[in-house]
Write an enzyme that holds these catalytic residues in place. Structure first.
Site, PDB file in Angstrom:
ATOM      1  N   HIS A  52      -6.999  -4.388  -1.196  1.00 15.56           N
ATOM      2  CA  HIS A  52      -6.325  -5.653  -1.537  1.00 15.56           C
ATOM      3  C   HIS A  52      -6.937  -6.241  -2.794  1.00 15.56           C
ATOM      4  O   HIS A  52      -6.759  -7.425  -3.074  1.00 15.56           O
ATOM      5  CB  HIS A  52      -6.450  -6.646  -0.388  1.00 15.56           C
ATOM      6  CG  HIS A  52      -6.101  -6.065   0.940  1.00 15.56           C
ATOM      7  ND1 HIS A  52      -7.047  -5.482   1.757  1.00 15.56           N
ATOM      8  CD2 HIS A  52      -4.916  -5.948   1.569  1.00 15.56           C
ATOM      9  CE1 HIS A  52      -6.437  -5.046   2.860  1.00 15.56           C
ATOM     10  NE2 HIS A  52      -5.150  -5.314   2.773  1.00 15.56           N
ATOM     11  N   HIS A  71       0.833  -1.215   0.000  1.00 17.03           N
ATOM     12  CA  HIS A  71       0.000   0.000   0.000  1.00 17.03           C
ATOM     13  C   HIS A  71       0.862   1.256   0.000  1.00 17.03           C
ATOM     14  O   HIS A  71       0.372   2.337   0.327  1.00 17.03           O
ATOM     15  CB  HIS A  71      -0.905   0.009   1.232  1.00 17.03           C
ATOM     16  CG  HIS A  71      -1.726  -1.220   1.403  1.00 17.03           C
ATOM     17  ND1 HIS A  71      -2.606  -1.640   0.443  1.00 17.03           N
ATOM     18  CD2 HIS A  71      -1.783  -2.131   2.419  1.00 17.03           C
ATOM     19  CE1 HIS A  71      -3.204  -2.770   0.869  1.00 17.03           C
ATOM     20  NE2 HIS A  71      -2.708  -3.087   2.047  1.00 17.03           N
TER      21      HIS A  71
END
Lengths: 333, 333
Positions: free
Chosen positions: B219, B57
């Site tokens: 995700h 991320h």
């Protein structure tokens, strides 16, 4: 074609509206002909820096407009040079009485159109100089270029000359500093995927599932070789060796290392590549004095990385460290 | 799988080496268990902020370590929670005597492991509090989550509470400010493509050539609906309406608008989306007082965008504007 756009023919102007809304404190956008101007331009008595080129390389150049960097950026259509009128309008808008320096990436259309704009501005009585950057060691001539292409070194050039101009350096000095950067900077890039230009609708080249393009340009144009994909160590070595050999860089040199994402490469991979480049330079006895890591000169969503090395002098270091306040680069006060 | 990596099992540690080399002035990296620590930690007398979560991320969270933001980030494997030992080690390393606040995205593994770490630290006599953020309005429960997911609001939370801690606020105040942000922030995202986790080797979901996933998680986990791809106006409206209805935001509200790239979306498209969101908010009489536009909480190379709205008070505005110096966010002195 999977893109977050309204229509291919309005993508640049639609994007500039968002840029203007996001950064009203830093810049002002003129829609037609498209120009991104420093909010407080013209700055009286300061050398004005103007750059530009095709869109699709963001944050270059509009994201670098602001105190300590560019006075104006002229965004063309995607991967298309800005027009002479557009550059002339920007020069006129930001000229503060101390002359204007044009920073131009070496692509045939850009060089031609900036040159025409410089002639128009000179006819208005403005002292205009032009410095062309051609830092890509990958290929000599290319799809859009006679000679070498201007790539990652452009970001460093705009920062360093921007600091010189902001410090009150005159036009002769700014031009000299710009030529010093061009003389000392070298780059090379590679890609795993190709970019898709909105008004074309399909990728610029087809890269197979296990292929990479080494020495690719920032428009997805061909590089030195299409090869099987290798690991990160091999990729970074394959970019760094030609850069080091070209100048050449030597043991004992101080450098700035710029590890650039071509757009679609995650930071996780980019920092991984950067770490390898640091190790390789340390092993050669080349000292990395400054770093820049991130997506600063991109090719739309292209996945890939480029490396840029600039041999640093005390003067260039001082200009690099000077404060900058733009949408994409910001430090100091 | 096309990635710039050495081996899937070393990608996080290899990347952290590059992060450390690039930002030695800001942070210090411990390899095992992986921790990104503020270079001058522990800062005596300051509340320490610790966050973390799965890697992939970036720049979240390691890119937000530094003065005015986080004291430590704990990066797990890609899309995998950090371990309790890892978080406990970070808490111990950065605790400066004024207590520690854990900022945790609401994913089941993260919540559990940070809670265990908090118990270990409490047993050491450290005053540890935990604030969980769950700002994603898209879905109630999801692949990795009971309740709502923590997404873009996390970036704003870390900046604002970081400023509070830096200003000398005590642990009670930092916790109160964190809960105020969580109460007032809402987000939603979408994607055109799915991310590929290195140790998996194939995309997390298959999105067709004309499909998008609305309400997708960071995700690549499912959202509200897989729909035909529409234009940018439709995409932005489809994210903003559920956000506005949820809090709800109302005419006259002051907000911070955060337009985030999921990783692979070019800035050209991101600013285009941002401009549409500005217009839609103006039409509703909601005033955008601050903006953040860029790739700040990503999902590897996933192409997509998320919007986050934070209703601002004078206190939150002041903390937002306070200086910050990290790899990914930097302003002020």
């Amino acid at each position: 074609m999977k893109k977050i756009i309204n229509r291919p023919d309005t993508v640049v102007v639609d994007s500039l509206r968002g840029l203007a809304a996001a950064h009203a404190d830093l810049l002002r956008v003129i829609a037609d002909p498209a120009q991104v101007l420093r909010a407080d331009a013209p700055v009286r008595g300061k050398v004005a820096l103007v750059s530009g080129g095709g869109s699709g390389h963001e944050p270059l150049h509009g994201g670098f407009v602001g105190p300590g960097m560019l006075d104006a950026a002229c965004p063309g259509a995607v991967f298309t040079s800005p027009t002479p009128d557009q550059v002339h309008a920007a020069v006129t808008a930001v000229h503060g009485g101390a002359g204007v320096l044009l920073l131009v990436k070496n692509y045939t259309g850009d060089v031609l159109n900036f040159e025409t704009a410089a002639e128009l501005a000179a006819a208005d009585g403005i002292d205009v100089r032009t410095v062309v950057i051609d830092d890509d060691v990958a290929v000599r001539d290319s799809t859009f270029t006679a000679g070498r292409r201007g790539v990652g070194g452009t970001v460093l050039l705009e920062k360093i000359v921007g600091a010189a101009a902001e410090s009150g350096a005159d036009l002769d000095t700014c031009e000299r500093v710009a030529r010093a950067v061009v003389a000392e900077v070298r780059s090379m890039g590679m890609a795993l995927t190709a970019p898709t230009v909105p008004h074309v609708g399909s990728p610029s080249v087809e890269l197979g599932a296990d292929e990479m393009e080494v020495g690719i340009g920032i428009h997805g144009e061909p590089g030195r070789a299409r090869t099987p994909l290798v690991g990160a160590e091999g990729i970074v070595t394959g970019l760094l060796d030609p850069i080091l050999e070209d100048l050449p860089f030597a043991e004992g040199d101080d450098v700035l290392l710029f590890t650039n994402s071509m757009g679609g490469t995650p930071l996780l991979e980019l920092y991984l590549a950067h770490g390898i480049a640091e190790d390789l330079l340390a092993a050669r006895g080349i000292e990395v004095r400054r770093r820049l890591v991130g997506p600063y000169i991109t090719s739309l969503e292209m996945q890939g990385v480029s490396l840029t090395l600039l041999r640093m002098t005390d003067e260039l270091l001082e200009y690099w460290d000077a404060p900058v306040r733009t949408a994409a680069l910001r430090w100091g006060c």
